[in-house]
Write a protein that holds these residues in place. Structure first.
Motif, PDB file in Angstrom:
ATOM      1  N   ASP A  28       0.831  -1.211   0.000  1.00 29.97           N
ATOM      2  CA  ASP A  28       0.000   0.000   0.000  1.00 29.97           C
ATOM      3  C   ASP A  28       0.858   1.251   0.000  1.00 29.97           C
ATOM      4  O   ASP A  28       0.483   2.282  -0.570  1.00 29.97           O
ATOM      5  CB  ASP A  28      -0.923   0.010   1.228  1.00 29.97           C
ATOM      6  N   HIS A  72       0.547   0.779  -8.872  1.00 36.29           N
ATOM      7  CA  HIS A  72      -0.091   1.479  -7.757  1.00 36.29           C
ATOM      8  C   HIS A  72      -0.907   2.671  -8.276  1.00 36.29           C
ATOM      9  O   HIS A  72      -2.062   2.878  -7.862  1.00 36.29           O
ATOM     10  CB  HIS A  72       0.989   1.956  -6.779  1.00 36.29           C
ATOM     11  N   GLU A  75      -3.996   1.559 -10.208  1.00 33.41           N
ATOM     12  CA  GLU A  75      -5.017   1.089  -9.259  1.00 33.41           C
ATOM     13  C   GLU A  75      -5.768   2.273  -8.648  1.00 33.41           C
ATOM     14  O   GLU A  75      -7.002   2.258  -8.549  1.00 33.41           O
ATOM     15  CB  GLU A  75      -4.346   0.265  -8.157  1.00 33.41           C
ATOM     16  N   LYS A  76      -5.029   3.324  -8.246  1.00 37.24           N
ATOM     17  CA  LYS A  76      -5.663   4.512  -7.673  1.00 37.24           C
ATOM     18  C   LYS A  76      -6.503   5.247  -8.724  1.00 37.24           C
ATOM     19  O   LYS A  76      -7.571   5.799  -8.410  1.00 37.24           O
ATOM     20  CB  LYS A  76      -4.601   5.459  -7.106  1.00 37.24           C
ATOM     21  N   LEU A  78      -8.135   3.883 -11.240  1.00 32.40           N
ATOM     22  CA  LEU A  78      -9.376   3.140 -11.456  1.00 32.40           C
ATOM     23  C   LEU A  78     -10.302   3.233 -10.239  1.00 32.40           C
ATOM     24  O   LEU A  78     -11.528   3.216 -10.384  1.00 32.40           O
ATOM     25  CB  LEU A  78      -9.059   1.685 -11.782  1.00 32.40           C
ATOM     26  N   GLU A  79      -9.729   3.326  -9.045  1.00 35.31           N
ATOM     27  CA  GLU A  79     -10.553   3.539  -7.850  1.00 35.31           C
ATOM     28  C   GLU A  79     -11.277   4.878  -7.936  1.00 35.31           C
ATOM     29  O   GLU A  79     -12.474   4.981  -7.620  1.00 35.31           O
ATOM     30  CB  GLU A  79      -9.680   3.513  -6.590  1.00 35.31           C
ATOM     31  N   THR A  80     -10.553   5.917  -8.388  1.00 40.49           N
ATOM     32  CA  THR A  80     -11.152   7.245  -8.519  1.00 40.49           C
ATOM     33  C   THR A  80     -12.194   7.260  -9.631  1.00 40.49           C
ATOM     34  O   THR A  80     -13.230   7.920  -9.512  1.00 40.49           O
ATOM     35  CB  THR A  80     -10.057   8.294  -8.795  1.00 40.49           C
ATOM     36  N   LYS A  81     -11.929   6.508 -10.686  1.00 41.12           N
ATOM     37  CA  LYS A  81     -12.892   6.382 -11.783  1.00 41.12           C
ATOM     38  C   LYS A  81     -14.229   5.844 -11.271  1.00 41.12           C
ATOM     39  O   LYS A  81     -15.301   6.346 -11.596  1.00 41.12           O
ATOM     40  CB  LYS A  81     -12.321   5.444 -12.851  1.00 41.12           C
ATOM     41  N   GLN A  82     -14.153   4.788 -10.442  1.00 42.19           N
ATOM     42  CA  GLN A  82     -15.365   4.179  -9.902  1.00 42.19           C
ATOM     43  C   GLN A  82     -16.129   5.165  -9.025  1.00 42.19           C
ATOM     44  O   GLN A  82     -17.354   5.254  -9.083  1.00 42.19           O
ATOM     45  CB  GLN A  82     -15.001   2.927  -9.074  1.00 42.19           C
ATOM     46  N   LYS A  83     -15.390   5.904  -8.235  1.00 43.11           N
ATOM     47  CA  LYS A  83     -16.015   6.845  -7.311  1.00 43.11           C
ATOM     48  C   LYS A  83     -16.752   7.950  -8.038  1.00 43.11           C
ATOM     49  O   LYS A  83     -17.850   8.378  -7.628  1.00 43.11           O
ATOM     50  CB  LYS A  83     -14.932   7.436  -6.396  1.00 43.11           C
TER      51      LYS A  83
END
Length: 398
Positions: A28, A72, A75-76, A78-83
Motif C-alpha cells: 500500500d 499502484h 489502481e488509484k 481506477l478507484e477514482t474512476k469508480q467513485k
C-alpha cells in the motif's frame, strides 16, 4: 512412508507471509517513491476530466520501483474512476512476454472485447476493435507497456497507438512506457518518435538507508516478530546498494537468508545467513538482469563474455594479474562477428559504446579510460561476473 507435506507444515519457520516478500507484491505504501507517484498521478489526472493525457515514459535500472509505482498509480486511477463514474480504462501489458506488435494489440483488444476469441484476427482488425471501444465508451484508455523496448516491430506499434487519437472522434489513447534502456527511443523511426509527445521520468537507484527502510517495512509484514536481526537488515541493504540500488536484490537476499535459517532450524536471520545467501542470489540476479536487456545489448555482452573466456589476439592490461581487461575496439569487432553469426545487422561503433555504458549502469561490466602505457585513447572493459555464468544466462534466454 512419512508424509513429507505434514513434516514441512509442522516445521518451525521465520516466515509469516511469503507473498509479502515476492517481487509481484505491491504494498500500500511505496517508500521513497512518493514524489514519483505524485508526478505520475498529476500526469494522468486529466483522464478523469476527459482531457488529453500525454504519453509518459519511465526510465531506470531494474528494481527501482518503476513497475510497482505504475501499478499502484493505475489502481488509484481506477478507484477514482469508480467513485466519480468517469470513463477511464487502464491496461497493463508485460512486453517481455507479449513481445510483438501483434501480441500487444491482441491483449489490448481482448481487454476491450472480453469473451471474444480474437486470436487470428488481422492486426488492422484488432486495432479497429480498440478504436470502436474507446469511441463508443468515450474512454480515456491508458495502456501500460512494461519493458516496451522488448517489442519487435516497435515502430509500427508505436505509430499505430499514437496515431489512434487522430482517428477517434471521442475517447483517447495514451501510453505509459517502462524501460531500463534510456536510449531505446533513439532507435525508433522518426515518424514514430514525432508522434510520441511524451513526458519522461527517471527513477534513481535506492541508497543504503532507503533500502533499509524498504526492507524493514516488508519484514514487518513478511516475517515473524523478532526473527530478523537488525544487523542482517543493514548488511542486506548495504550489499544491495553496492550492487546498484536494486530493491529486488535486497528482498532476494533476505528471503534466501530466511530459507537457510529455516533449513538450519534457527530462530533468527543473522549476518552469516545474508553473507551465504549472497553467493546463490548473484546467479539469479545475473539472469534477471540479462533477460531484461534489449537484443543488441545482449549481443555486446555475449561478445565481452566470449572474449573474456576465449581470449583474443590483443594482449590486455592486467593480464599478468589474472584480470582480463578488454579494449573497446576489440569488443566492437567481436560484436560485429556475433551479429553475423546471428544474422543480425550490427549497429555502429557509437551505438556499441552506448550499449557498453548501459551494461555498466546495470553492473554487468566496469569501464575505465586508458592511462599511461596505452597508445591513443580507448575504453577498457572488464566483465564483473564469471563469463561462463553470463554465457549460461544468455543461452537460457535463447
Amino acid at each position: 512412508m512419512a508424509n513429507v507435506f505434514e513434516q514441512e507444515l509442522s516445521k518451525n519457520t521465520v516466515f509469516l507471509d511469503r507473498n509479502a516478500l515476492s517481487q509481484s507484491y505491491i504494498p500500500d505504501h511505496l517508500p521513497h517513491r512518493e514524489a514519483e507517484i505524485e508526478r505520475m498521478m498529476r500526469c494522468l489526472a486529466p483522464a478523469l476530466q476527459q482531457k488529453t493525457v500525454n504519453n509518459l515514459f519511465l526510465y531506470g535500472k531494474t528494481g527501482v520501483g518503476k513497475t510497482s509505482c505504475t501499478k499502484h498509480v493505475i489502481e488509484k486511477l481506477l478507484e477514482t474512476k469508480q467513485k466519480h463514474n468517469v470513463p477511464v480504462d487502464g491496461v497493463y501489458i508485460n512486453c517481455a512476454i507479449n513481445n510483438s506488435k501483434y501480441q500487444v494489440m491482441l491483449k489490448v483488444a481482448e481487454y476491450c472485447c472480453p469473451g471474444e476469441n480474437l486470436v487470428g484476427f488481422p492486426f488492422a482488425a484488432l486495432f479497429e476493435k480498440i478504436l470502436n471501444y474507446a469511441s463508443s465508451k468515450n474512454s480515456n484508455m491508458v495502456i501500460v507497456l512494461d519493458e516496451i523496448d522488448k517489442v519487435n516491430n516497435l515502430d509500427d506499434l508505436m505509430y499505430a497507438l499514437t496515431r489512434a487519437n487522430d482517428e477517434l472522434k471521442s475517447g483517447h489513447v495514451s501510453i505509459i512506457g517502462i524501460t531500463n534502456n534510456a536510449l531505446f527511443k533513439d532507435e525508433l523511426d522518426p515518424r514514430s518518435k514525432s508522434t510520441l509527445c511524451e513526458e519522461e521520468m527517471v527513477f534513481p537507484p535506492y541508497n543504503a538507508s532507503q533500502l533499509q527502510s524498504i526492507l524493514e517495512e516488508r519484514i514487518r509484514i513478511g516475517f515473524k516478530p523478532g526473527s530478523v536481526d537488525e544487523s542482517a537488515i543493514n548488511l542486506a541493504a548495504a550489499l544491495s546498494a553496492q550492487e546498484s540500488g536494486d530493491a529486488r536484490y535486497a528482498l532476494k537476499l533476505i528471503v534466501k537468508a530466511a530459507e537457510m535459517t529455516d533449513a538450519q532450524g534457527a530462530a533468527k536471520i543473522l549476518d552469516k545467513h545474508v553473507v551465504t545467501a549472497r553467493k546463490s542470489v548473484e546467479e539469479d540476479i545475473v539472469f534477471d538482469v540479462i533477460k531484461t536487456l534489449p537484443e543488441h545489448q545482449k549481443i555486446v555482452l555475449r561478445a565481452i563474455a566470449s572474449l573474456t573466456s576465449e581470449g583474443s589476439k590483443v594482449r590486455r592490461l592486467g593480464e599478468e594479474r589474472g584480470e582480463l581487461v578488454l579494449f573497446s575496439g576489440e569488443v566492437f569487432e567481436q560484436y560485429e562477428k556475433e551479429c553475423r553469426k546471428m544474422e543480425k545487422s550490427p549497429r555502429s561503433a557509437r551505438w556499441c559504446r552506448e550499449y557498453i555504458r548501459d551494461l555498466e549502469m546495470l553492473g554487468l561490466v566496469t569501464t575505465t579510460l586508458s592511462g599511461k602505457g596505452v597508445r591513443g585513447n580507448t575504453t577498457l572493459i572488464k566483465l564483473t561476473f564469471p563469463p561462463d555464468k553470463v554465457m549460461l544466462a544468455l543461452q537460457r534466454e535463447n
